[in-house]
Write a protein that holds these residues in place. Structure first.
Motif, short mmCIF file in Angstrom:
data_model
loop_
_atom_site.label_atom_id
_atom_site.label_comp_id
_atom_site.label_asym_id
_atom_site.label_seq_id
_atom_site.Cartn_x
_atom_site.Cartn_y
_atom_site.Cartn_z
N PHE A 107 39.64 56.73 27.23
CA PHE A 107 38.64 57.46 26.47
C PHE A 107 37.32 57.40 27.24
N PHE A 108 36.54 58.48 27.14
CA PHE A 108 35.26 58.50 27.83
C PHE A 108 34.27 59.34 27.04
N ASP A 109 32.98 59.05 27.23
CA ASP A 109 31.92 59.78 26.54
C ASP A 109 31.19 60.70 27.51
N SER A 110 30.67 61.78 26.97
CA SER A 110 30.12 62.86 27.81
C SER A 110 28.74 62.58 28.39
N ASP A 111 28.19 61.41 28.12
CA ASP A 111 26.90 61.05 28.73
C ASP A 111 26.99 59.74 29.52
N ASP A 112 28.22 59.28 29.77
CA ASP A 112 28.43 58.03 30.51
C ASP A 112 28.82 58.32 31.96
N ILE A 113 28.81 57.27 32.76
CA ILE A 113 29.07 57.39 34.19
C ILE A 113 30.17 56.41 34.60
N MET A 114 31.13 56.90 35.40
CA MET A 114 32.18 56.04 35.96
C MET A 114 31.78 55.54 37.34
N HIS A 115 32.00 54.28 37.59
CA HIS A 115 31.91 53.74 38.95
C HIS A 115 33.01 54.43 39.77
N PRO A 116 32.77 54.73 41.04
CA PRO A 116 33.79 55.41 41.85
C PRO A 116 35.16 54.72 41.86
N ASN A 117 35.16 53.37 41.75
CA ASN A 117 36.42 52.63 41.77
C ASN A 117 36.98 52.34 40.38
N HIS A 118 36.40 52.93 39.37
CA HIS A 118 36.76 52.65 37.98
C HIS A 118 38.26 52.74 37.73
N LEU A 119 38.84 53.90 37.92
CA LEU A 119 40.26 54.09 37.62
C LEU A 119 41.16 53.34 38.60
N GLU A 120 40.77 53.28 39.85
CA GLU A 120 41.58 52.58 40.85
C GLU A 120 41.75 51.11 40.50
N LEU A 121 40.65 50.45 40.14
CA LEU A 121 40.71 49.02 39.84
C LEU A 121 41.46 48.74 38.54
N LYS A 122 41.31 49.63 37.57
CA LYS A 122 42.04 49.43 36.31
C LYS A 122 43.54 49.62 36.50
N ILE A 123 43.92 50.62 37.24
CA ILE A 123 45.35 50.85 37.50
C ILE A 123 45.94 49.68 38.28
N ALA A 124 45.19 49.16 39.21
CA ALA A 124 45.67 48.01 39.99
C ALA A 124 45.86 46.78 39.12
N ALA A 125 45.05 46.66 38.07
CA ALA A 125 45.07 45.46 37.23
C ALA A 125 46.08 45.53 36.09
N ILE A 126 46.40 46.73 35.62
CA ILE A 126 47.17 46.83 34.37
C ILE A 126 48.60 46.32 34.53
N LYS A 127 49.26 46.61 35.63
CA LYS A 127 50.61 46.10 35.92
C LYS A 127 51.50 46.21 34.68
N ASN A 128 51.99 45.07 34.13
CA ASN A 128 52.87 45.14 32.97
C ASN A 128 52.13 44.85 31.67
N ASN A 129 50.79 44.97 31.71
CA ASN A 129 49.98 44.73 30.51
C ASN A 129 49.87 45.99 29.67
N ASP A 130 49.43 45.81 28.43
CA ASP A 130 49.26 46.94 27.51
C ASP A 130 47.94 47.67 27.75
N LEU A 131 46.94 46.95 28.17
CA LEU A 131 45.63 47.54 28.42
C LEU A 131 44.88 46.69 29.42
N THR A 132 43.89 47.31 30.05
CA THR A 132 43.00 46.55 30.92
C THR A 132 41.57 46.92 30.58
N VAL A 133 40.69 45.92 30.56
CA VAL A 133 39.32 46.09 30.11
C VAL A 133 38.35 45.74 31.24
N CYS A 134 37.32 46.56 31.39
CA CYS A 134 36.30 46.29 32.40
C CYS A 134 34.97 45.98 31.72
#
Length: 315
Positions: A88-115
Motif C-alpha cells: 500500500f502507498f499514499d499519493s504524497d509519500d516518497i519511496m527510497h530507490p531501494n525500497h522494494l528491492e530490500l523488502k523483497i530480499a527480506a521477506i523470504k518465507n515470512n508473511d510480511l516485511t516492515v521497514c
C-alpha cells in the motif's frame, strides 16, 4: 511481482514526486495500480501524463457505484492486481530507490516485511535518502499485542504483505474514517504472523497535508466512531490485560481531547465505551476511573479549568 496500490485525490501539486520515486525503484518487477477517488482538480490528467508509456502503471477512476474514500479505492484496486505481494502507498509519500528491492530480499518465507518510516515537510530533498536513523525496529515476540498496544507502531504503508497472508482478512472496512489500517492489521496479525524487519528508512511520509487522521485530531467527532470500532475489533480478538489497559489509556486520551473541545457528547461516548467494554479490570483501575468520572462531572458543572483538571483524567 509486487503490486503497489495507491488511491489519489486532489494531489496534482504533489503526485509527480511520488510517481518518480516509484519509477526509480532498483527492483523492476512491480506494477502500480492507481485509483482516482473523484479528484476535482487535474490530478487524473497529471497522473496520466506522468505514467504515459510505462505499462507497469494502471490508472482507473473509482466507479460511481463504489463508496467514496481511500479504503474503497484500495479494495477496488485489489481486484485489479496480479502480483503475489501487496505494497500500500499514499499519493504524497516518497519511496527510497531501494525500497522494494530490500523488502523483497527480506521477506523470504515470512508473511510480511516492515521497514522504517520518516516524516518530512514541503518539497522532498533527495539528500534525505542518505540520512541514517539510529533507532532500530525491535523484533517482537508477540506482534499482535505489540501492534495493538502501540509498542510496535505500523502505518498502512510500512509493510510489504504476501497476498496469500493478507487476503483472508480483506476487504478493508469502508465505514471507518480513521484507523481502517489498524483494524485490518489487528485482524491480520492476530493469528501468528512471521515478520521480517528491514532496519532502514525506506518510506518518507509527508506531514502537513490534509488527512483523515488530522481531521480527527482537530475535531474529535469526525473519527470517534471509527476509533471506537477499531478498538472493539481488537477487544473481540483479545481480552489480555495489557491490551485492555492500552485501549483504556488511548480512550481516555480521546476523552481528554473531547473535553478540551467542550464536546461533552463525545466525552460521554468514550466513558460509555470504557464501561461497556469493562476496561477497568482491577480494583485499582476502578478506583482511578471513579476519580475520572467524579472530576468529569465537576468539570461539566463549572466548564472551565481543563488544564488544572487534565492530570486528574489520566490513569
Amino acid at each position: 511481482m509486487v503490486s503497489v496500490i495507491m488511491p489519489i485525490f486532489n494531489r496534482a501539486h504533489l503526485i509527480e514526486e511520488t510517481i518518480i520515486s516509484i519509477k526509480n525503484q532498483t527492483y523492476g518487477n512491480w506494477e502500480c495500480v492507481i485509483i482516482d477517488d473523484g479528484s476535482t482538480d487535474n490530478t487524473f490528467m497529471k497522473t496520466q501524463s506522468l505514467i504515459d508509456k510505462d505499462s507497469r502503471f494502471h490508472l482507473y477512476k473509482r466507479p460511481e457505484n463504489i463508496t467514496k474514500g481511500p479504503s474503497a479505492c484500495r479494495n477496488f484496486a485489489i481486484t485489479k492486481i496480479k502480483g503475489e505481494y501487496i505494497q500500500f502507498f499514499d499519493s504524497d509519500d516518497i519511496m527510497h530507490p531501494n525500497h522494494l528491492e530490500l523488502k523483497i530480499a527480506a521477506i523470504k518465507n515470512n508473511d510480511l516485511t516492515v521497514c522504517k518510516l520518516q516524516s518530512f515537510k514541503g518539497k522532498f530533498k533527495e539528500e534525505q535518502f542518505l540520512k541514517e536513523d539510529k533507532e532500530e525496529l525491535i523484533k517482537s515476540e508477540n506482534i499482535f499485542e505489540d501492534f495493538v498496544t502501540g509498542k510496535f507502531p505500523m502505518m498502512m504503508v510500512a509493510p510489504l504483505w504476501r497476498v496469500s497472508s493478507l487476503k483472508p482478512h480483506l476487504p478493508i472496512r469502508e465505514d471507518l474514517h480513521i484507523l481502517e489500517d489498524h483494524e485490518l492489521y489487528a485482524r491480520a496479525l492476530f493469528k501468528t504472523k512471521k515478520v521480517a524487519l528491514v532496519n532502514k528508512t525506506l518510506i518518507f511520509y509527508r506531514v502537513g497535508e490534509t488527512s483523515s487522521t488530522n481531521s480527527f485530531y482537530r475535531n474529535v467527532t469526525y473519527g470517534l466512531h471509527s476509533f471506537l470500532e477499531a478498538k472493539r475489533t481488537v477487544l473481540k480478538l483479545s481480552q489480555a490485560k495489557k491490551v485492555k489497559l492500552a485501549i483504556l489509556k488511548m480512550t481516555l486520551g480521546v476523552f481528554r481531547q473531547a473535553l478540551a473541545e467542550r464536546n461533552f457528547k463525545a466525552s460521554k461516548e468514550c466513558l460509555h465505551f470504557i464501561d461497556t467494554e469493562h476496561l477497568c479490570y482491577s480494583k485499582k483501575l476502578k478506583l482511578k476511573y471513579f476519580r475520572v468520572k467524579f472530576f468529569y462531572k465537576l468539570f461539566k458543572l463549572i466548564k472551565r479549568g481543563d488544564t488544572k483538571f487534565k492530570p486528574l483524567f489520566k490513569i
